[in-house]
Scaffold this active site. Sequence first.
Site, PDB file in Angstrom:
ATOM      1  N   THR A   1      13.203  -4.856  -0.730  1.00  0.00           N
ATOM      2  CA  THR A   1      14.359  -4.121  -1.272  1.00  0.00           C
ATOM      3  C   THR A   1      15.655  -4.828  -0.833  1.00  0.00           C
ATOM      4  OG1 THR A   1      14.593  -2.740   0.678  1.00  0.00           O
ATOM      5  CG2 THR A   1      13.106  -1.918  -1.040  1.00  0.00           C
TER       6      THR A   1
ATOM      7  N   ARG B   1      31.451  -5.626 -34.069  1.00  0.00           N
ATOM      8  CA  ARG B   1      31.849  -4.212 -34.169  1.00  0.00           C
ATOM      9  C   ARG B   1      33.368  -4.095 -34.341  1.00  0.00           C
ATOM     10  NH1 ARG B   1      30.798   1.046 -35.398  1.00  0.00           N
ATOM     11  NH2 ARG B   1      31.927   2.454 -34.002  1.00  0.00           N
TER      12      ARG B   1
ATOM     13  N   ASN C   1       9.059 -15.416   0.609  1.00  0.00           N
ATOM     14  CA  ASN C   1      10.378 -16.052   0.751  1.00  0.00           C
ATOM     15  C   ASN C   1      10.715 -16.863  -0.499  1.00  0.00           C
ATOM     16  OD1 ASN C   1      10.812 -15.043   3.288  1.00  0.00           O
ATOM     17  ND2 ASN C   1      10.196 -16.903   4.381  1.00  0.00           N
TER      18      ASN C   1
ATOM     19  N   GLY D   1       5.208  -0.439   2.477  1.00  0.00           N
ATOM     20  CA  GLY D   1       5.963  -1.169   1.466  1.00  0.00           C
ATOM     21  C   GLY D   1       6.870  -2.164   2.162  1.00  0.00           C
ATOM     22  N   SER D   2       8.070  -1.686   2.572  1.00  0.00           N
ATOM     23  CA  SER D   2       8.969  -2.567   3.336  1.00  0.00           C
ATOM     24  C   SER D   2       8.285  -3.016   4.627  1.00  0.00           C
ATOM     25  CB  SER D   2      10.262  -1.816   3.680  1.00  0.00           C
ATOM     26  OG  SER D   2      10.920  -1.435   2.490  1.00  0.00           O
TER      27      SER D   2
ATOM     28  N   GLU E   1       9.521  -7.163  -4.093  1.00  0.00           N
ATOM     29  CA  GLU E   1       9.584  -8.379  -3.249  1.00  0.00           C
ATOM     30  C   GLU E   1      10.662  -8.249  -2.176  1.00  0.00           C
ATOM     31  OE1 GLU E   1       8.724 -12.198  -4.732  1.00  0.00           O
ATOM     32  OE2 GLU E   1       7.704 -11.411  -6.503  1.00  0.00           O
TER      33      GLU E   1
ATOM     34  N   GLN F   1      42.087  -6.986 -25.334  1.00  0.00           N
ATOM     35  CA  GLN F   1      42.103  -7.663 -24.035  1.00  0.00           C
ATOM     36  C   GLN F   1      41.262  -6.911 -22.991  1.00  0.00           C
ATOM     37  OE1 GLN F   1      45.780  -7.975 -21.660  1.00  0.00           O
ATOM     38  NE2 GLN F   1      45.611 -10.174 -21.977  1.00  0.00           N
TER      39      GLN F   1
ATOM     40  N   GLU G   1       0.870  -1.190   0.000  1.00  0.00           N
ATOM     41  CA  GLU G   1       0.000   0.000   0.000  1.00  0.00           C
ATOM     42  C   GLU G   1       0.896   1.226   0.000  1.00  0.00           C
ATOM     43  OE1 GLU G   1      -2.690  -0.316   3.329  1.00  0.00           O
ATOM     44  OE2 GLU G   1      -3.436  -2.266   2.652  1.00  0.00           O
TER      45      GLU G   1
ATOM     46  N   TYR H   1       0.243  -7.581  13.101  1.00  0.00           N
ATOM     47  CA  TYR H   1       0.337  -8.558  11.994  1.00  0.00           C
ATOM     48  C   TYR H   1      -0.633  -9.727  12.177  1.00  0.00           C
ATOM     49  CZ  TYR H   1       3.204 -11.657  14.936  1.00  0.00           C
ATOM     50  OH  TYR H   1       3.644 -12.497  15.921  1.00  0.00           O
TER      51      TYR H   1
HETATM   52  C1  LIG Z   1       7.241  -2.298 -10.572  1.00  0.00           C
HETATM   53  C2  LIG Z   1       6.777  -2.717  -9.209  1.00  0.00           C
HETATM   54  C3  LIG Z   1       5.998  -3.861  -9.073  1.00  0.00           C
HETATM   55  C4  LIG Z   1       5.539  -4.247  -7.814  1.00  0.00           C
HETATM   56  N1  LIG Z   1       4.705  -5.334  -7.708  1.00  0.00           N
HETATM   57  C5  LIG Z   1       4.116  -5.592  -6.507  1.00  0.00           C
HETATM   58  C6  LIG Z   1       3.097  -6.604  -6.395  1.00  0.00           C
HETATM   59  O1  LIG Z   1       2.760  -7.293  -7.374  1.00  0.00           O
HETATM   60  N2  LIG Z   1       2.494  -6.777  -5.193  1.00  0.00           N
HETATM   61  C7  LIG Z   1       2.818  -6.049  -4.095  1.00  0.00           C
HETATM   62  O2  LIG Z   1       2.224  -6.271  -3.043  1.00  0.00           O
HETATM   63  N3  LIG Z   1       3.799  -5.090  -4.158  1.00  0.00           N
HETATM   64  C8  LIG Z   1       4.432  -4.842  -5.336  1.00  0.00           C
HETATM   65  N4  LIG Z   1       5.390  -3.863  -5.429  1.00  0.00           N
HETATM   66  C9  LIG Z   1       5.732  -3.096  -4.243  1.00  0.00           C
HETATM   67  C10 LIG Z   1       7.168  -3.366  -3.758  1.00  0.00           C
HETATM   68  O3  LIG Z   1       7.241  -4.633  -3.180  1.00  0.00           O
HETATM   69  C11 LIG Z   1       7.581  -2.227  -2.832  1.00  0.00           C
HETATM   70  O4  LIG Z   1       7.739  -1.075  -3.651  1.00  0.00           O
HETATM   71  C12 LIG Z   1       8.832  -2.538  -2.082  1.00  0.00           C
HETATM   72  O5  LIG Z   1       8.614  -3.547  -1.134  1.00  0.00           O
HETATM   73  C13 LIG Z   1       9.407  -1.296  -1.357  1.00  0.00           C
HETATM   74  O6  LIG Z   1       8.415  -0.639  -0.651  1.00  0.00           O
HETATM   75  P1  LIG Z   1       8.278   0.958  -0.811  1.00  0.00           P
HETATM   76  O7  LIG Z   1       8.171   1.239  -2.260  1.00  0.00           O
HETATM   77  O8  LIG Z   1       7.169   1.410   0.059  1.00  0.00           O
HETATM   78  O9  LIG Z   1       9.653   1.535  -0.294  1.00  0.00           O
HETATM   79  P2  LIG Z   1      10.008   1.878   1.241  1.00  0.00           P
HETATM   80  O10 LIG Z   1       9.609   0.749   2.105  1.00  0.00           O
HETATM   81  O11 LIG Z   1       9.496   3.226   1.547  1.00  0.00           O
HETATM   82  O12 LIG Z   1      11.587   1.916   1.148  1.00  0.00           O
HETATM   83  C14 LIG Z   1      12.313   3.075   0.709  1.00  0.00           C
HETATM   84  C15 LIG Z   1      13.787   2.858   1.004  1.00  0.00           C
HETATM   85  O13 LIG Z   1      13.976   2.727   2.440  1.00  0.00           O
HETATM   86  C16 LIG Z   1      14.706   1.543   2.702  1.00  0.00           C
HETATM   87  N5  LIG Z   1      14.240   0.959   3.970  1.00  0.00           N
HETATM   88  C17 LIG Z   1      12.957   0.799   4.392  1.00  0.00           C
HETATM   89  N6  LIG Z   1      12.942   0.204   5.594  1.00  0.00           N
HETATM   90  C18 LIG Z   1      14.226  -0.058   5.932  1.00  0.00           C
HETATM   91  C19 LIG Z   1      14.876  -0.670   7.036  1.00  0.00           C
HETATM   92  N7  LIG Z   1      14.177  -1.181   8.059  1.00  0.00           N
HETATM   93  N8  LIG Z   1      16.223  -0.740   7.045  1.00  0.00           N
HETATM   94  C20 LIG Z   1      16.952  -0.221   6.021  1.00  0.00           C
HETATM   95  N9  LIG Z   1      16.412   0.347   4.932  1.00  0.00           N
HETATM   96  C21 LIG Z   1      15.048   0.436   4.890  1.00  0.00           C
HETATM   97  C22 LIG Z   1      14.400   0.604   1.529  1.00  0.00           C
HETATM   98  O14 LIG Z   1      15.422  -0.371   1.377  1.00  0.00           O
HETATM   99  C23 LIG Z   1      14.344   1.596   0.362  1.00  0.00           C
HETATM  100  O15 LIG Z   1      15.636   1.828  -0.109  1.00  0.00           O
HETATM  101  C24 LIG Z   1       5.894  -3.489  -6.677  1.00  0.00           C
HETATM  102  C25 LIG Z   1       6.694  -2.340  -6.824  1.00  0.00           C
HETATM  103  C26 LIG Z   1       7.106  -1.946  -8.066  1.00  0.00           C
HETATM  104  C27 LIG Z   1       7.939  -0.684  -8.192  1.00  0.00           C
END
Ligand SMILES: Cc1cc2nc3c(=O)[nH]c(=O)nc-3n(C[C@H](O)[C@H](O)[C@H](O)COP(=O)(O)OP(=O)(O)OC[C@H]3O[C@@H](n4cnc5c(N)ncnc54)[C@H](O)[C@@H]3O)c2cc1C
Length: 388
Positions: free
Chosen positions: A374, A277, A249, A140-141, A372, A288, A136, A187
Amino acid sequence: MRPTAADAMLPLTELTEDERLLQQSVREFANAQVRPLVRQMDEHAKFPKDLIDRLFDLGVMGIEIPDTCGGGGGRFFHAVLAVEELSRVDPSVGVLVDVQNTLVINALMRWASPDLKARLLPTLATRSVGAYALSEAASGSDAFALQTRARQDADGFVLQGRKLWITNANEADIFIVFATVNPEAGYKGITAFLVERGLAGFTVGKKEDKLGIRASSTCELILEDCRVPAAHVIGEIGKGYKVAIETLNEGRIGIGAQMLGLAEGALDHAIRYTKERKQFGKAIAEFQGVQFELARIATEVEAARLLVYNAARLRDLGRPFLTEAAMCKIFASEVAERSASLAVNLFGGNGFVKEYPVEKLYRDAKIGQIYEGTSNLQLQTIAKQLLR
Ligand SMILES: Cc1cc2nc3c(=O)[nH]c(=O)nc-3n(C[C@H](O)[C@H](O)[C@H](O)COP(=O)(O)OP(=O)(O)OC[C@H]3O[C@@H](n4cnc5c(N)ncnc54)[C@H](O)[C@@H]3O)c2cc1C
């Protein structure tokens, strides 16, 4: 069919007869039927409908579905091979097949009721695309901070909320949607639901205009008083977190395979181009400096292949694979970026223009480090296991 002890003695990259046959047929399909469409699909940000039909005909949309339900009766490893081969030519097609197999079908086969399985698996194997909706705008994360609500009443559940970034949403008929039945429970309130296209109160919203994997649709989902019968709960009420954790996972091995395929595709292009090319009176592959760059990236691609295949084979053998899956995703996505970047460099000016295929792979590679989980979240998983 599970691998036998004799299969397990094989080197990781040596394929069994059925694995080789699948790899061969998907490779031929990707070259003949996908390659001519790659540029057009990237420009229009769309899959032609009949390409999806042909993926069903090829048998890659229901690889692990039992043959009695019209599927391939294969293993997770077969899905990984199919995603790798398709992504070698177009990672957008790779992710369509990946989400279908490693997330949607995987979750339904493990968690759906016998009635849902009997109804959904035959259609997923033959004609329906699936999507997996966890993320949502504000989660995300931190996926389990999701806010989509599922209110229970006498007739079932009423879903209210918005999902973002949902792959395959434009093409899908079947959606796995995660919502909470009790936000106070954290959760432990999260529950997985089946939502089907056409259901009142459910709409597929805005489609994102993306940097890479542009043909793959990524859309918002809107749930407004969307009524879902109790029989459409996947797994148990309040156990959706388990469905999400366990499928993701495994799903990240599929993303490892997508990125591995991309890295191989970029290397294939670089090898072919540098042999053709000519500069200073000879093929640039004879220098090399160029040879060493190709050799280094080929070594990294091989290492990525070993990590991806090992994680997939561990999963099929029922062994722990959590760390290996996280490692394969992070490493393969970094190798994909480096391989595509090298290909752009070795194509020179031609690497920078859309007439040649490698700038697209460079754009496509970036997503491997984002979805899936970051790369930071993969590192977190690996570190947690290391420091237990
Ligand atoms: C093209 C695309 C397809 C997708 N398909 C799907 C799908 O089919 N279904 C679905 O449910 N989702 C989907 N997603 C969502 C995707 O899984 C999320 O975008 C991703 O998990 C990251 O969440 P966020 O974008 O909110 O980034 P954020 O969670 O806001 O993260 C931003 C940054 O902060 C860092 N960060 C966040 N928390 C921490 C932490 N605790 N420690 C260190 N660094 C942290 C992250 O590594 C990242 O660099 C898709 C996204 C894209 C772009």
